[in-house]
Design a protein around this motif. Structure first.
Motif: not given
Lengths: 805, 359
Positions: A479-483, A487, A490
């Motif tokens: 998993p790509l770490p959550r921001p 944000i 966008i």
């Protein structure tokens, strides 16, 4: 790149089946585009013995044959002149599909005689164009052998897409090496016994390139005398045929074989046809050569060529010339194995429009270290195929040293791919691919890159090698770490505006189209474009040659197509880019729409509830203002100006919308009759165009607070006025004048009636309803009288209008 | 007394006989008006002796009350009848068709809708939007992306060119959205999570290729994102986009000059009469190319490859739209055939995203 399974197995010792090999190829980056195994569809075709041949009782040119298929004896009617009793032939029973014609055979009766199938010709089997009689097999062939086996067609053909970086896999050898590394078998090395000769070649080759010597680093050649050139043996013909190449003669076939077998393009010259010696040089402008493709090519200065005393004999690395080509009469052959500059080959090939297998490989890069071994193998093969006596090998120039070492930290594999392959396995994968590895101070590998892998220059390249051989499917999904913050918006403001315009226009009943960014020159010119700088050099068709200056041309064309299909009441819009020039700033974002026939905001087509009238300028105006309002502009602040809209609109039924005097925010109107003519569409047709980026960005910026809402307890008062004005007075001026009569009290002015004609002749009546909002006390009759007088005076001063009696 | 009874009978008869409000009013005035018959009786009361008044008063008053009531009852009856007549008269044919409204008529192009859908999914993963212009320089479309001059990989791109300008520069129509990667890396500092949808162009045309098409560029740059993250992002995206719990994807090694390692991604599907199903059957559709940003590209953008790394992908928007919504032919996307737009387009209030979806 095509090859056959048996060809692959010359280099790969494997137990794996075709399906496993094909799957593995795709997963190591050699994407299988097609696997063709002809054997199953040819399985019904088998060798037979023609036992008896009798004349046909009812036809002079037909014979009735008794055919022994091994299982049974059946009757077949045959018209071939060469059919005879005792011959071995190829038989196709009922149910078989003849490959050369696509015909499905069935049991028939031909002029009263039963026929159970067909004795076939080479052409019917797709082997050649030979149709002069049926296939006459050797007597050695037993009865019942599948046709595919007899003709070597029981060998599946695999076609793979080789990416431009993998020049090494444009050879069966290279493909086998990759498969072996991927664990599909063992790479077989084929011993080569070099030809031993003291006799130097009688033709000399000079590289005469001056300071451009890098274009041909090395040219090796060998001279074989006394060859007997003729048809190639079956194994060679079958291999070339299987991958789609025609067999020419043994010498030419040898070069084609070497190209595909080990990725070494060669050229063979008939040495007897060479005048003097050979020279590698740059072509002079206008020199010509008749090439082996049958075309005369006119060369440009700077193209690499090989020439003899008479002129050019070969376009280096691309295609040889007809004059020195090898044919059945050739007895002395000069074999060329050279290195050419990839860029030079690519440029020349492209300019001359020659696609050859040699060019394809040279422009991607051949193995420089294989120049000499390749020539040795070619010479050996020539001797095997055609006999003769070989000279020693000669080399002009130098084979460059392709030795390259990449310092490789094996931790890069984990860093870039997430694979946790250990160092030993990384080393093993690289070794299997021909890379030599040694530890450098115990931390990194010194990886020596093999000469055939010019594409590998960095650590990332080595990571790719490891990943594709270990398997992309082994890469874990992480998993790509959550921001760590929400944000916010966008989109850019431009993107938000496009979205608003799009949803608003769709909500007004228009359908969103997407039309080409390029249109015809005539259409572009008509809409203010057509500049030479915005013309494509290589358009896909003349109708798509110029970048569009606006969206209306594409939409009007779309309207025409819909009208032609019988759908006349259409409303279309597009939100997209238009081009005023080549620079990024010249690309503008617009929203535009068209309405044709009866297509109003309340619905399209005739309807019992509506007065059925065609679209007009006010439909387009309403659309344009709705979009501008959705962008945050207040319609009350906008100026609608006649006589300034561009030429493609009806001059009297069009306008520009501005906020400040300089900037057009939108245009709308009925399309000019000349435009309708040019686009071959009949009206009524209205359109609007909105410059989405021209509207000022809201001054409140990121402040979203709405202004304070002031509500009054006292009821508003409404008064109607009808003014008679000259015909050319603008309603907008009258409304503004009325509004300005008492800015505190007047909150709305609404024009509810326009009347022209009758007794008014040359003038018109405009009726308005004025809304007055008392704030702190009820209005007295005197107050009302006073406001009314101000309105009449103000309107009179601004427009010359007087109250209608 | 008898004459009172007679009067009452006559008045009641007149009241009941009144055909409408006006006639009833005439009767009322005749009875109860200033000079009315009942009013006259009431007036007599004044001239009577107290005894007489005590005996006759109640009788006269009750007579008056009965007449008043009778008039009121009759009035209601008349109004009810009149209303009934009016309503009967106002009857219309309610089966007449109505306009369905512009919100029903309008359509959003599937590509716009799909871009919105994509945007919302990636927004959830922390991506924001970027964009670039269609007309590009050779540098941004090729050179900065590590396409060497004259390399065959350039030829694979079937590029549309403009004429050379005076400075000898030849501009082109971008062949992919990847130039946006370069612009983004040049103008923003890592970490970056960017998607960039847009039009792209190649001079190629058949059933599956149009000279103009839409691509979605994705870019992630930070210090530690690797192929495993790339896989996850694309798998999660596909699940969310195709609205399935599971999706079968095939990652194959491939080659792009600007990524290393490079992968192509296919999605497994099968097309039946009932529509397209994912994760079944033998068909694979290539939907995107991706990979780790090539170190040379990072260097070209002023980033140190020993510090920064990341991945990028380029996805065919039209293709995934076709796959999700079942359009058979790419060329129809740009035909503006109103029948196609009405059928495959979306209604303006079909908002994609977390609060959207079918009912």
């Amino acid at each position: 790149m095509k090859f056959t399974l048996s060809w692959l197995k010359e280099y790969l010792e494997t137990e794996e089946g075709l399906d496993t090999i094909a799957a593995a190829l795709t997963m190591i980056g050699l994407e299988v585009e097609r696997v063709d195994d002809p054997a199953p569809r040819l399985s019904l075709f088998k060798s037979v013995l023609v036992e008896e041949v009798e004349p046909h009782p009812n036809a002079d040119r037909l014979r009735v044959c008794l055919v022994d298929t091994g299982d049974t004896k059946i009757s077949v009617v045959c018209g071939a002149h060469n059919v005879r009793s005792g011959m071995k032939a190829v038989f196709a029973p009922a149910g078989a599909t003849v490959p050369g014609t696509g015909m499905v055979l069935s049991k028939t009766v031909i002029r009263g005689v039963e026929s159970n199938g067909m004795l076939v010709s080479e052409r019917e089997m797709g082997l050649s164009h030979e149709h002069d009689g049926i296939i006459d097999l050797s007597q050695d062939v037993p009865v019942g052998v599948p046709f595919a086996r007899i003709f070597g067609l029981d060998d599946p053909v695999v076609d793979i897409a080789v990416t431009p970086n993998r020049a090494d896999c444009l050879s069966v050898l290279g493909i086998a090496r990759d498969l072996a590394a991927a664990g599909l078998g063992r790479l077989k090395t084929r011993p080569l016994v070099p030809v031993d000769s003291d006799v130097p070649p009688s033709v000399q080759v000079m590289i005469d390139l001056g300071d451009q010597a890098r274009l041909c680093p090395a040219f090796a050649w060998c001279h074989v005398r006394g060859v007997q050139n003729g048809p190639s043996p079956d194994w060679l013909r079958q291999r070339l045929h299987a991958i789609g190449l025609n067999s020419i003669n043994a010498l030419v076939d040898m070069t084609n074989f070497m190209t595909f077998d080990c990725g070494r393009p060669l050229h063979v010259f008939d040495a007897a046809k060479i005048n003097g010696n050979l020279q590698v040089r740059l072509a002079r402008r206008g020199e010509k050569m008749l090439a082996l493709d049958g075309r005369v090519h006119e060369l440009e200065a700077g193209m690499l060529v090989i020439a003899d005393d008479y002129g050019i004999v070969s376009i280096a690395g691309i295609m040889g010339g007809e004059r020195t080509g090898c044919d059945e009469m050739t007895t002395d052959v000069l074999i060329e194995s050279a290195l050419w500059d990839p860029l030079c080959i690519a440029r020349t090939g492209r300019r001359l429009g020659i696609d050859s297998d040699a060019r394809y490989r040279f422009e991607r890069g051949v193995d420089p270290a294989f120049v000499i071994p390749g020539l040795e193998r070619a010479t050996r093969l020539t001797l095997d195929l055609c006999g003769g006596v070989a000279s020693s090998l000669s080399v002009a120039g130098h084979v460059p040293d392709a030795e390259r070492v990449v310092h490789f930290d094996p931790r890069q594999v984990r860093r870039l791919s997430g694979l946790s392959t250990d160092d030993d396995e990384i080393g093993a994968v690289l070794n299997a691919l021909g890379f030599l590895t040694s530890w450098h101070e115990g931390e990194t590998f010194d990886v020596s890159v093999p000469s055939w892998r010019a594409d590998v220059t960095t650590q990332a390249d080595l990571v790719e090698e490891v990943v594709r051989i270990v398997g992309v499917d082994k890469v874990p999904s992480v998993p790509l770490p959550r921001p760590d913050a929400v944000i916010g918006s966008i989109q850019t403001i431009g993107q938000r505006r496009r979205g608003l315009a799009r949803r608003n226009l769709a909500a007004r009943g228009l359908a969103e189209a997407m039309t080409w960014s390029f249109i015809s020159e005539a259409h572009a010119t008509c809409f203010g474009g057509g500049q030479r700088e915005l013309e494509l050099v290589n358009p896909i068709s003349p109708d798509m040659s110029h970048m569009r200056p606006g969206l209306l041309p594409g939409l009007i064309n779309a309207v025409r197509r819909n009208v032609d299909r019988g759908f006349a009441d259409v409303a279309l819009f597009e939100v997209g880019q238009v081009y005023r020039g080549l620079r990024p700033d010249d690309q503008l974002m617009m929203a535009a729409g068209v309405r044709h026939g009866i297509s109003h905001v309340n619905g399209a087509g005739r309807h019992w509830q509506d007065e059925t009238k065609p679209v007009g300028v006010f439909d387009a105006k309403a659309d344009a203002l709705a979009v501008l309002e959705s962008l945050g502009l207040s319609v009350g602040n906008l100026r609608v100006l006649s006589d300034v809209a561009p030429s493609w609109f009806h001059p009297g039924r069009s306008a520009a919308v501005r906020l400040d005097p300089q900037t057009d925010l939108a245009w709308f109107g009925e399309l000019h009759p000349d435009v309708l003519d040019l686009f071959d569409v009949s009206g009524p047709l209205v359109g609007f165009e909105i410059f989405l980026d021209a509207a000022p960005v809201s001054r409140s910026g990121s402040v979203r607070t709405k202004p304070h809402l002031q509500l009054y307890d006292l009821q508003p008062v409404r008064r109607d006025f009808a003014f008679v004005v000259e015909n050319d007075v603008k309603a907008d001026e009258l409304i503004r004048a009325a509004r300005g009569a008492d800015k505190a009290l007047i909150v709305d002015v609404r024009l509810f009636d326009v009347f022209e004609g009758g007794a008014l002749e040359g003038r018109k009546s405009l009726a308005i309803e004025v809304t007055l909002q008392p704030k702190d006390k009820t209005l007295t009759d005197a107050d009302l009288e006073s406001v009314s007088e101000k309105i009449v005076a103000r309107v009179g001063a601004a427009t010359g209008g007087v109250l209608r009696k | 007394m008898a004459e009172w009874d007679q009067l009452e009978r006559e008045l009641i008869a007149a009241i009941e006989g009144a055909a409408d409000d006006a006639a009833l009013e005439v009767v009322r005035v005749a009875a109860l008006g200033k000079k009315g018959s009942v009013s006259a009786l009431l007036k007599c009361l004044g001239g009577m002796s107290p005894d007489e008044r005590r005996s006759k008063g109640p009788l006269i008053n009750s007579l008056r009350d009965r007449i008043v009531d009778a008039i009121a009852v009759r009035r209601v009856a008349l109004r009810t009848a009149a209303l009934r007549v009016r309503l009967a008269h106002e009857r219309v044919d309610v089966t007449l068709p109505v306009r369905r409204g512009s919100v029903h008529d309008g359509r959003i192009h599937p590509v716009s809708q799909v871009i919105d859908e994509i945007m919302i999914i990636f927004a959830d993963m922390g991506f924001s939007l970027a964009e670039g212009s269609d007309i590009e320089t050779d540098y941004y479309n090729f050179t900065a992306l590590n396409f060497p001059e004259g390399h065959p990989a350039r030829e694979m791109h079937d590029t549309f060119f403009f004429k050379q300008d005076h400075a000898g520069e030849r501009l082109l129509l971008r062949t992919h959205t990847s130039p946006v990667q370069i612009h983004s890396m040049e103008t923003r500092k890592p970490p970056l999570r960017i998607i960039a949808p847009g039009r792209t162009y190649r001079c190629d045309s058949d059933q599956t290729h149009t000279p103009m098409f839409h691509q979605l560029e994705g870019l992630v740059i930070d210090r530690d994102s690797h192929l495993g993250h790339l896989k996850w992002v694309l798998q999660e995206f596909c699940k969310a986009f195709f609205e399935v719990d599971r999706v079968k994807m095939r990652f194959r090694p491939s080659f792009f000059p600007f990524t290393e390692p490079s992968l192509e991604v296919d999605i497994n599907y099968t097309r039946t009469d009932a529509g397209i199903r994912f994760g079944e059957g033998e068909d694979w559709l290539e939907i995107l190319g991706c990979g780790m940003i090539h170190p040379t590209v990072l260097v070209n953008c002023g980033l140190d490859p020993s510090v920064y790394q990341g991945f990028a992908w380029g996805m065919g928007i039209d293709r995934i739209a076709m796959l999700k919504y079942g359009m058979p032919d790419l060329r129809s996307f740009f035909e503006a055939d109103i029948r196609w737009l009405k059928h495959y387009g979306f209604r303006p209030l079909d908002f994609p995203g977390l609060i959207g979806g079918g009912a």
